[in-house]
Scaffold this motif. Structure first.
Motif, mmCIF file in Angstrom:
data_model
loop_
_atom_site.group_PDB
_atom_site.id
_atom_site.type_symbol
_atom_site.label_atom_id
_atom_site.label_comp_id
_atom_site.label_asym_id
_atom_site.label_seq_id
_atom_site.Cartn_x
_atom_site.Cartn_y
_atom_site.Cartn_z
ATOM 1 N N ASN A 114 4.416 17.709 -6.016
ATOM 2 C CA ASN A 114 4.835 18.343 -7.275
ATOM 3 C C ASN A 114 3.767 19.313 -7.771
ATOM 4 O OD1 ASN A 114 7.207 16.885 -7.256
ATOM 5 N ND2 ASN A 114 6.482 15.334 -8.695
ATOM 6 N N LEU A 115 2.518 18.913 -7.670
ATOM 7 C CA LEU A 115 1.429 19.782 -8.088
ATOM 8 C C LEU A 115 1.352 21.025 -7.195
ATOM 9 C CD1 LEU A 115 -1.000 20.302 -9.913
ATOM 10 C CD2 LEU A 115 -2.368 18.888 -8.350
ATOM 11 N N ASP A 116 1.501 20.838 -5.886
ATOM 12 C CA ASP A 116 1.512 21.982 -4.972
ATOM 13 C C ASP A 116 2.640 22.951 -5.317
ATOM 14 O OD1 ASP A 116 -0.678 21.124 -3.538
ATOM 15 O OD2 ASP A 116 0.512 20.200 -1.930
ATOM 16 N N MET A 118 3.199 29.096 -9.925
ATOM 17 C CA MET A 118 2.312 29.851 -10.811
ATOM 18 C C MET A 118 1.735 31.085 -10.109
ATOM 19 S SD MET A 118 0.367 26.687 -12.734
ATOM 20 C CE MET A 118 -0.831 27.729 -13.532
ATOM 21 N N GLN A 119 1.441 30.944 -8.827
ATOM 22 C CA GLN A 119 0.869 32.069 -8.065
ATOM 23 C C GLN A 119 1.895 33.184 -7.880
ATOM 24 O OE1 GLN A 119 -0.545 30.114 -4.539
ATOM 25 N NE2 GLN A 119 -2.580 29.738 -5.419
ATOM 26 N N ILE A 153 0.838 -1.203 0.000
ATOM 27 C CA ILE A 153 0.000 0.000 0.000
ATOM 28 C C ILE A 153 0.873 1.253 0.000
ATOM 29 C CG2 ILE A 153 -1.622 1.354 1.393
ATOM 30 C CD1 ILE A 153 -2.790 -1.390 2.312
ATOM 31 N N ASP A 154 1.929 1.242 0.806
ATOM 32 C CA ASP A 154 2.796 2.422 0.932
ATOM 33 C C ASP A 154 3.449 2.831 -0.382
ATOM 34 O OD1 ASP A 154 2.274 3.052 3.520
ATOM 35 O OD2 ASP A 154 4.093 2.136 4.341
ATOM 36 N N GLN A 155 3.798 1.875 -1.218
ATOM 37 C CA GLN A 155 4.439 2.259 -2.481
ATOM 38 C C GLN A 155 3.514 3.132 -3.316
ATOM 39 O OE1 GLN A 155 5.544 -1.052 -4.970
ATOM 40 N NE2 GLN A 155 3.551 -2.015 -4.784
ATOM 41 N N TYR A 156 2.224 2.856 -3.283
ATOM 42 C CA TYR A 156 1.265 3.666 -4.033
ATOM 43 C C TYR A 156 0.939 4.967 -3.306
ATOM 44 C CZ TYR A 156 1.005 -0.468 -6.827
ATOM 45 O OH TYR A 156 1.347 -1.528 -7.630
ATOM 46 N N ARG A 157 0.855 4.894 -1.987
ATOM 47 C CA ARG A 157 0.602 6.104 -1.209
ATOM 48 C C ARG A 157 1.728 7.104 -1.381
ATOM 49 N NH1 ARG A 157 2.488 8.027 3.294
ATOM 50 N NH2 ARG A 157 3.541 6.101 3.842
ATOM 51 N N LEU A 158 2.960 6.647 -1.320
ATOM 52 C CA LEU A 158 4.114 7.532 -1.463
ATOM 53 C C LEU A 158 4.183 8.142 -2.861
ATOM 54 C CD1 LEU A 158 6.748 5.435 0.497
ATOM 55 C CD2 LEU A 158 5.650 7.565 1.242
ATOM 56 N N ALA A 159 3.902 7.353 -3.876
ATOM 57 C CA ALA A 159 3.915 7.868 -5.242
ATOM 58 C C ALA A 159 2.838 8.943 -5.415
ATOM 59 C CB ALA A 159 3.704 6.745 -6.246
ATOM 60 N N THR A 160 1.672 8.711 -4.852
ATOM 61 C CA THR A 160 0.588 9.689 -4.945
ATOM 62 C C THR A 160 0.936 10.959 -4.185
ATOM 63 O OG1 THR A 160 -1.014 7.903 -5.177
ATOM 64 C CG2 THR A 160 -1.876 10.054 -4.524
#
Length: 118
Positions: free
Chosen positions: A105-107, A113-114, A92-99
Protein backbone atom coordinates in the motif's frame (compact mmCIF):
# COMPACT_ATOMS: atom_id res chain seq x y z
CA UNK A 1 1.60 -30.41 18.17
CA UNK A 2 1.90 -26.93 19.59
CA UNK A 3 -1.20 -26.19 21.65
CA UNK A 4 -2.08 -22.66 20.65
CA UNK A 5 -5.29 -22.83 22.68
CA UNK A 6 -3.63 -22.91 26.08
CA UNK A 7 -4.86 -19.36 26.68
CA UNK A 8 -7.43 -17.24 24.92
CA UNK A 9 -4.80 -15.88 22.54
CA UNK A 10 -2.73 -19.09 22.45
CA UNK A 11 0.34 -17.43 23.91
CA UNK A 12 1.22 -20.24 26.37
CA UNK A 13 1.79 -22.75 23.57
CA UNK A 14 3.63 -20.19 21.48
CA UNK A 15 5.77 -19.16 24.44
CA UNK A 16 6.78 -22.77 25.12
CA UNK A 17 7.54 -23.43 21.45
CA UNK A 18 9.57 -20.28 20.87
CA UNK A 19 11.38 -20.69 24.18
CA UNK A 20 12.30 -24.24 23.15
CA UNK A 21 13.57 -22.98 19.80
CA UNK A 22 15.64 -20.23 21.44
CA UNK A 23 18.39 -22.71 22.28
CA UNK A 24 20.90 -23.62 19.52
CA UNK A 25 21.16 -27.27 20.64
CA UNK A 26 17.39 -27.68 20.43
CA UNK A 27 17.32 -26.01 17.00
CA UNK A 28 20.03 -28.44 15.88
CA UNK A 29 17.95 -31.36 17.19
CA UNK A 30 14.92 -30.06 15.26
CA UNK A 31 17.10 -29.73 12.13
CA UNK A 32 18.32 -33.32 12.54
CA UNK A 33 14.80 -34.64 13.09
CA UNK A 34 13.65 -32.87 9.93
CA UNK A 35 15.63 -35.57 8.08
CA UNK A 36 13.87 -38.39 9.92
CA UNK A 37 13.43 -40.05 13.32
CA UNK A 38 16.44 -40.53 15.59
CA UNK A 39 17.27 -42.00 18.98
CA UNK A 40 18.82 -40.02 21.82
CA UNK A 41 22.20 -41.61 21.05
CA UNK A 42 21.94 -40.56 17.41
CA UNK A 43 20.88 -37.06 18.39
CA UNK A 44 23.73 -36.78 20.90
CA UNK A 45 26.49 -37.73 18.43
CA UNK A 46 27.40 -34.27 17.09
CA UNK A 47 27.37 -32.55 20.49
CA UNK A 48 30.08 -32.28 23.12
CA UNK A 49 27.46 -32.37 25.88
CA UNK A 50 26.33 -35.45 27.79
CA UNK A 51 23.51 -37.71 26.66
CA UNK A 52 21.68 -36.66 29.83
CA UNK A 53 21.86 -33.02 28.68
CA UNK A 54 20.57 -34.02 25.24
CA UNK A 55 17.73 -35.91 26.95
CA UNK A 56 16.82 -32.77 28.86
CA UNK A 57 16.73 -30.79 25.62
CA UNK A 58 14.48 -33.46 24.13
CA UNK A 59 12.13 -33.17 27.13
CA UNK A 60 11.85 -29.42 26.57
CA UNK A 61 11.02 -30.00 22.89
CA UNK A 62 8.44 -32.64 23.86
CA UNK A 63 6.77 -30.36 26.42
CA UNK A 64 6.65 -27.64 23.78
CA UNK A 65 4.85 -30.07 21.48
CA UNK A 66 7.51 -29.90 18.78
CA UNK A 67 8.58 -33.53 18.90
CA UNK A 68 7.11 -36.87 19.92
CA UNK A 69 8.64 -40.17 20.98
CA UNK A 70 7.50 -43.65 20.11
CA UNK A 71 8.53 -47.08 21.32
CA UNK A 72 10.02 -49.58 18.89
CA UNK A 73 11.16 -52.53 20.97
CA UNK A 74 14.02 -51.24 23.12
CA UNK A 75 14.33 -48.02 21.13
CA UNK A 76 12.41 -44.79 21.74
CA UNK A 77 13.00 -42.73 18.60
CA UNK A 78 12.13 -39.04 18.49
CA UNK A 79 10.01 -37.66 15.67
CA UNK A 80 9.52 -34.10 14.53
CA UNK A 81 5.89 -32.97 14.70
CA UNK A 82 5.52 -31.20 11.36
CA UNK A 83 2.03 -29.99 12.28
CA UNK A 84 3.50 -28.13 15.27
CA UNK A 85 5.98 -26.32 13.04
CA UNK A 86 3.16 -25.53 10.63
CA UNK A 87 1.19 -23.95 13.48
CA UNK A 88 4.18 -21.72 14.30
CA UNK A 89 4.65 -20.85 10.64
CA UNK A 90 0.98 -19.93 10.33
CA UNK A 91 1.22 -17.65 13.36
CA UNK A 92 4.28 -15.90 11.90
CA UNK A 93 2.73 -15.70 8.42
CA UNK A 94 -0.32 -13.77 9.59
CA UNK A 95 1.96 -10.94 10.73
CA UNK A 96 4.29 -11.22 7.75
CA UNK A 97 1.39 -11.00 5.31
CA UNK A 98 -0.14 -8.02 7.10
CA UNK A 99 3.21 -6.21 7.03
CA UNK A 100 3.75 -7.01 3.36
CA UNK A 101 0.27 -5.67 2.59
CA UNK A 102 1.09 -2.40 4.35
CA UNK A 103 4.33 -2.06 2.39
CA UNK A 104 2.52 -2.71 -0.91
CA UNK A 105 0.00 0.00 0.00
CA UNK A 106 2.83 2.38 0.83
CA UNK A 107 4.61 1.54 -2.44
CA UNK A 108 1.39 2.24 -4.34
CA UNK A 109 0.93 5.55 -2.58
CA UNK A 110 4.53 6.61 -3.30
CA UNK A 111 4.19 5.62 -6.95
CA UNK A 112 0.97 7.61 -7.21
CA UNK A 113 2.61 10.64 -5.60
CA UNK A 114 5.54 10.47 -8.03
CA UNK A 115 3.26 10.35 -11.09
CA UNK A 116 1.20 13.30 -9.80
CA UNK A 117 4.22 15.58 -9.35
CA UNK A 118 4.53 18.36 -11.99
Amino acid sequence: MVDLSATKDGSDGLDRAFLALADPVRRAIIARLSRGPATVNELAEPFTITKQAVSQHIQVLEKAGLITRTREGQKRPCHLDAAALEALTSWIDQYRLATERRYRNLDGLLTQMQTEEP
